[in-house]
Design an enzyme around this catalytic site. Structure first.
Site, PDB file in Angstrom:
ATOM      1  N   ASP A  94     -54.118   5.486 -81.524  1.00 31.04           N
ATOM      2  CA  ASP A  94     -53.414   4.929 -82.579  1.00 31.04           C
ATOM      3  C   ASP A  94     -52.268   6.196 -82.827  1.00 31.04           C
ATOM      4  O   ASP A  94     -51.084   5.775 -83.243  1.00 31.04           O
ATOM      5  CB  ASP A  94     -54.322   5.315 -83.965  1.00 31.04           C
ATOM      6  CG  ASP A  94     -55.158   4.071 -84.042  1.00 31.04           C
ATOM      7  OD1 ASP A  94     -54.867   2.896 -83.611  1.00 31.04           O
ATOM      8  OD2 ASP A  94     -56.338   4.140 -84.774  1.00 31.04           O
ATOM      9  N   LYS A 139     -65.233   4.550 -85.598  1.00 33.76           N
ATOM     10  CA  LYS A 139     -64.206   5.338 -84.712  1.00 33.76           C
ATOM     11  C   LYS A 139     -64.953   6.610 -84.817  1.00 33.76           C
ATOM     12  O   LYS A 139     -64.777   7.546 -83.810  1.00 33.76           O
ATOM     13  CB  LYS A 139     -62.793   5.456 -85.586  1.00 33.76           C
ATOM     14  CG  LYS A 139     -62.046   4.012 -85.256  1.00 33.76           C
ATOM     15  CD  LYS A 139     -60.486   4.073 -85.951  1.00 33.76           C
ATOM     16  CE  LYS A 139     -60.017   3.037 -85.591  1.00 33.76           C
ATOM     17  NZ  LYS A 139     -58.350   2.990 -86.039  1.00 33.76           N
TER      18      LYS A 139
HETATM   19  P1  NAP Z   1     -59.167   3.683 -94.415  1.00 34.01           P
HETATM   20  O1  NAP Z   1     -59.608   5.026 -93.556  1.00 34.01           O
HETATM   21  O2  NAP Z   1     -60.054   3.077 -95.196  1.00 34.01           O
HETATM   22  O3  NAP Z   1     -57.947   4.601 -95.445  1.00 34.01           O
HETATM   23  C1  NAP Z   1     -57.609   3.760 -96.408  1.00 34.01           C
HETATM   24  C2  NAP Z   1     -56.376   4.667 -97.163  1.00 34.01           C
HETATM   25  O4  NAP Z   1     -55.725   3.988 -98.034  1.00 34.01           O
HETATM   26  C3  NAP Z   1     -56.898   5.876 -97.986  1.00 34.01           C
HETATM   27  O5  NAP Z   1     -55.961   7.062 -97.864  1.00 34.01           O
HETATM   28  C4  NAP Z   1     -56.974   5.341 -99.323  1.00 34.01           C
HETATM   29  O6  NAP Z   1     -57.121   6.257-100.275  1.00 34.01           O
HETATM   30  C5  NAP Z   1     -55.847   4.459 -99.484  1.00 34.01           C
HETATM   31  N1  NAP Z   1     -55.696   3.349-100.588  1.00 34.01           N
HETATM   32  C6  NAP Z   1     -56.555   2.297-100.289  1.00 34.01           C
HETATM   33  N2  NAP Z   1     -56.139   1.613-101.415  1.00 34.01           N
HETATM   34  C7  NAP Z   1     -55.394   2.269-102.090  1.00 34.01           C
HETATM   35  C8  NAP Z   1     -54.758   2.260-103.319  1.00 34.01           C
HETATM   36  N3  NAP Z   1     -54.935   0.772-104.201  1.00 34.01           N
HETATM   37  N4  NAP Z   1     -54.032   3.093-104.132  1.00 34.01           N
HETATM   38  C9  NAP Z   1     -53.805   4.191-103.269  1.00 34.01           C
HETATM   39  N5  NAP Z   1     -54.222   4.250-102.177  1.00 34.01           N
HETATM   40  C10 NAP Z   1     -54.953   3.545-101.477  1.00 34.01           C
HETATM   41  O7  NAP Z   1     -58.120   2.706 -93.583  1.00 34.01           O
HETATM   42  P2  NAP Z   1     -57.217   3.012 -92.499  1.00 34.01           P
HETATM   43  O8  NAP Z   1     -57.968   2.641 -91.143  1.00 34.01           O
HETATM   44  O9  NAP Z   1     -56.576   4.572 -92.464  1.00 34.01           O
HETATM   45  O10 NAP Z   1     -56.162   1.975 -92.330  1.00 34.01           O
HETATM   46  C11 NAP Z   1     -55.177   1.995 -93.511  1.00 34.01           C
HETATM   47  C12 NAP Z   1     -54.055   1.112 -93.115  1.00 34.01           C
HETATM   48  O11 NAP Z   1     -53.517   1.479 -91.730  1.00 34.01           O
HETATM   49  C13 NAP Z   1     -54.672  -0.275 -92.969  1.00 34.01           C
HETATM   50  O12 NAP Z   1     -53.533  -1.117 -93.704  1.00 34.01           O
HETATM   51  C14 NAP Z   1     -54.578  -0.531 -91.486  1.00 34.01           C
HETATM   52  O13 NAP Z   1     -54.149  -1.868 -91.350  1.00 34.01           O
HETATM   53  C15 NAP Z   1     -53.325   0.272 -91.201  1.00 34.01           C
HETATM   54  N6  NAP Z   1     -53.638   0.436 -89.716  1.00 34.01           N
HETATM   55  C16 NAP Z   1     -52.643   0.096 -88.745  1.00 34.01           C
HETATM   56  C17 NAP Z   1     -52.569   0.334 -87.445  1.00 34.01           C
HETATM   57  C18 NAP Z   1     -51.798  -0.136 -86.513  1.00 34.01           C
HETATM   58  O14 NAP Z   1     -51.981  -0.011 -85.289  1.00 34.01           O
HETATM   59  N7  NAP Z   1     -50.521  -0.614 -87.221  1.00 34.01           N
HETATM   60  C19 NAP Z   1     -53.829   1.111 -86.847  1.00 34.01           C
HETATM   61  C20 NAP Z   1     -54.713   1.611 -87.835  1.00 34.01           C
HETATM   62  C21 NAP Z   1     -54.669   1.202 -89.190  1.00 34.01           C
HETATM   63  P3  NAP Z   1     -58.382   7.047-100.843  1.00 34.01           P
HETATM   64  O15 NAP Z   1     -58.758   8.100 -99.775  1.00 34.01           O
HETATM   65  O16 NAP Z   1     -57.913   7.408-102.581  1.00 34.01           O
HETATM   66  O17 NAP Z   1     -59.432   5.926-100.888  1.00 34.01           O
END
Ligand code: NAP
Length: 533
Positions: A363, A322
């Protein structure tokens, strides 16, 4: 005039009986059957099948081990089997170019078998070059590279084309979508003057198997069921027809896809293909996996930009590309929407009529649509709302940018504090330490962490007593659709919004950007839920 690309099913075992498999394949839509005698290992059964009248043409193949086959015997026994079965009436005989060049005896015997064949299929009738005097219409000469798609791909096809085969076949292991494009380029270059089969193997090569029809290949391979593959990456005939719109593909079909690494499990192909089918749009949406480095994405996008014949009209962009996509657009002088610029991330690429690209972030739009599905938040109801956002990754960045733009007062809580601080600074909102997330006072709570995502489905990103009645709880996690957070919230009489709503919302916005019209929301949601159930 465009020829018809045949849907070929390889048979690789003799149980159930071959005749039953052929009948099932034809019922499923097969127009050609490849008999892989090296895998079937029941020569009498293959011979009996070949001798019977058959509704679709057969290819006879006894593939050598050094080109990925299962033939365990010597070369003279292989030739003897080819001769025995080749006399029984297969419409095509497939032999490796290397073996053809190596053995004068093989050349002589296989040429004699081929000379006995009539024009193999109706496809041949309008093919100019079949008139070439020294050409064997029934002969397929093939080259397989299970290691890579070599840089000298063009030379490999030149060698195939210089042969007397009626049809030439090159099959290569692809590293990513760029290799698939290079294979398709060879198909396109030669299909007007020769029958060509050009395929990339592995999950990453799927585009070549689907787009074979757009670029006028002789055939593509699809299996009757999983486990029946004669080479890695073959889809099932049902996947090819029902997900990838095989029957609707043609030379003018526009190409869309999702790029990221990995993208194999993406729901987007099913979603966008179903939506295009429902709207009668001549397009296909494919996984276009590109390895994780920025340079890999840049190489792929540069190639797609320079090669307009690919008809690549739009792309979804997912992890880890992205931010790479935003960088590529900026470096190459393409445009970026204001929202995508603020998010620093692009999840959608739209190609303009001038061939230039525009980067968007849907998004954010998807998150807003999801939140506005709560009655109290529609029609400006978001304005001024205190909102607590858990997480500071890519999803959070898009959600926060959209919420701030709508006038929400956002506070970010993230496990790693520097990331929370940076996001708050970039998007001009508040942040608090992760430990304080249960004490937030926002009327809306959004989970943008991956906590609660499969397989760790019982995990909660915040203590359940934060979930007061009347709170709006939005979980962006969409696998599963009903997360533990949403279950707890529902039990406490909160308003809940699931990640499927956002996923569908962002896809609907992509659809509008690419096709200039809305997709039926029920088609999108039902497709997603159908796939996930
Ligand atoms: P990302 O950039 O890897 O970010 C992950 C986030 O989750 C970070 O803030 C991370 O915190 C946090 N995290 C991960 N494990 C954790 C834990 N055990 N305890 C606390 N915080 C934790 O991923 P992303 O793209 O933002 O995706 C995040 C979620 O959004 C995913 O579940 C994804 O499926 C969902 N999503 C949904 C859509 C939709 O259309 N519905 C679209 C995009 C994403 P740190 O910074 O501390 O690592």
């Amino acid at each position: 005039m465009s020829k018809r690309t045949l849907l070929a099913v390889p048979l690789t075992r003799c149980d159930p009986p071959l005749e039953e498999q052929v009948a099932a394949a034809v019922r499923a839509g097969a127009e050609l059957i490849e008999l892989r005698a090296d895998c079937i290992r029941d020569d009498d059964a293959v011979e009996a099948l070949l001798r019977r009248p058959h509704a679709v043409p057969f290819i006879l193949t006894v593939r050598s081990a050094n080109e990925g086959g299962s033939w365990a015997g010597g070369e003279s026994e292989r030739l003897a089997l080819l001769q025995r079965l080749g006399q029984c009436g297969p419409e095509y005989i497939d032999v490796e170019l290397a073996a053809w060049q190596r053995s004068a005896e093989l050349r002589r015997k296989v040429a004699t078998l081929c000379e006995r064949r009539d024009e193999p299929t109706e496809r041949r009738s309008d093919h100019e070059s079949s008139a070439a005097a020294d050409r064997h219409d029934a002969l397929i000469l093939s080259h397989h590279d299970f290691g890579r798609t070599p840089p000298e791909l063009r030379e490999v096809f030149d060698r195939l084309e210089a042969s007397p085969a009626g049809a030439i076949k090159g099959v290569f292991a692809a590293a990513d979508a760029l290799d698939s494009c290079r294979v398709l380029a060879e198909l396109r270059r030669r299909a007007g003057r020769r029958e060509v089969i050009a395929l990339a193997m592995g999950e990453v090569g799927l585009a070549t198997r689907v787009l074979a029809k757009k670029f006028d290949a002789l055939l593509t391979f699809a299996t009757l069921e999983r486990g029946g593959e004669s080479a890695p990456g073959q889809p099932t005939i049902v996947e090819l027809r029902e997900i990838y719109r095989w029957d609707a593909l043609g030379p003018r079909t526009r190409v869309f896809g999702v790029t990221g690494w990995p993208v194999t499990h993406s729901l987007s192909p099913r979603l966008h293909n179903a939506a295009m089918a429902a709207e009668g749009i001549d397009g296909v949406y494919l996984p276009l996996p590109v390895r994780p480095a920025y340079e890999d994405l840049a190489a792929f996008l540069d190639y797609a930009s320079e090669n307009e014949w690919l008809d690549l009209a739009g792309m979804s962009v997912t992890l880890p590309h992205k931010q790479h996509a935003a960088r590529w657009l900026t470096q190459r002088g393409h445009s970026l929407s204001e929202l995508a610029r603020r998010c620093g991330a692009v999840n959608t690429l739209v190609r303009g009529p001038d061939g230039g690209w525009r980067g968007e972030n849907t998004d954010a739009a998807g998150a807003l649509r999801a939140l506005e599905s709560v009655a109290a938040l529609s029609d400006g109801g978001l304005d001024g709302q205190k909102t607590d956002v858990l997480g500071a990754g890519g999803a959070a960045r898009a959600v926060v940018a959209a919420l701030v733009e709508r006038g929400c007062q956002v506070t970010i809580y993230n496990r790693s504090e520097p990331r929370a601080r940076r996001l708050a600074q970039d998007l001009r909102c508040g942040w608090e330490p992760w430990d304080r997330r249960a004490t937030g006072s926002g009327e809306i709570l959004v989970n943008c962490t991956s906590v609660g995502m499969a397989p760790d489905v019982d995990a909660l990103p915040v203590a359940a007593d934060r979930l007061r009645a009347g709170l709006v709880v939005f979980d962006t996690v969409y696998r599963p659709a009903e997360t533990q957070l949403l279950r707890e919230a529902r039990a406490r009489r909160c308003h809940v919004v699931d990640g499927v709503e956002m996923f569908v919302g962002q896809a609907a916005e992509q659809f509008r950007l690419w096709h200039g019209r809305a997709a039926a929301p029920e088609t999108l949601r039902e497709t997603v839920l159908g796939v996930m159930s």
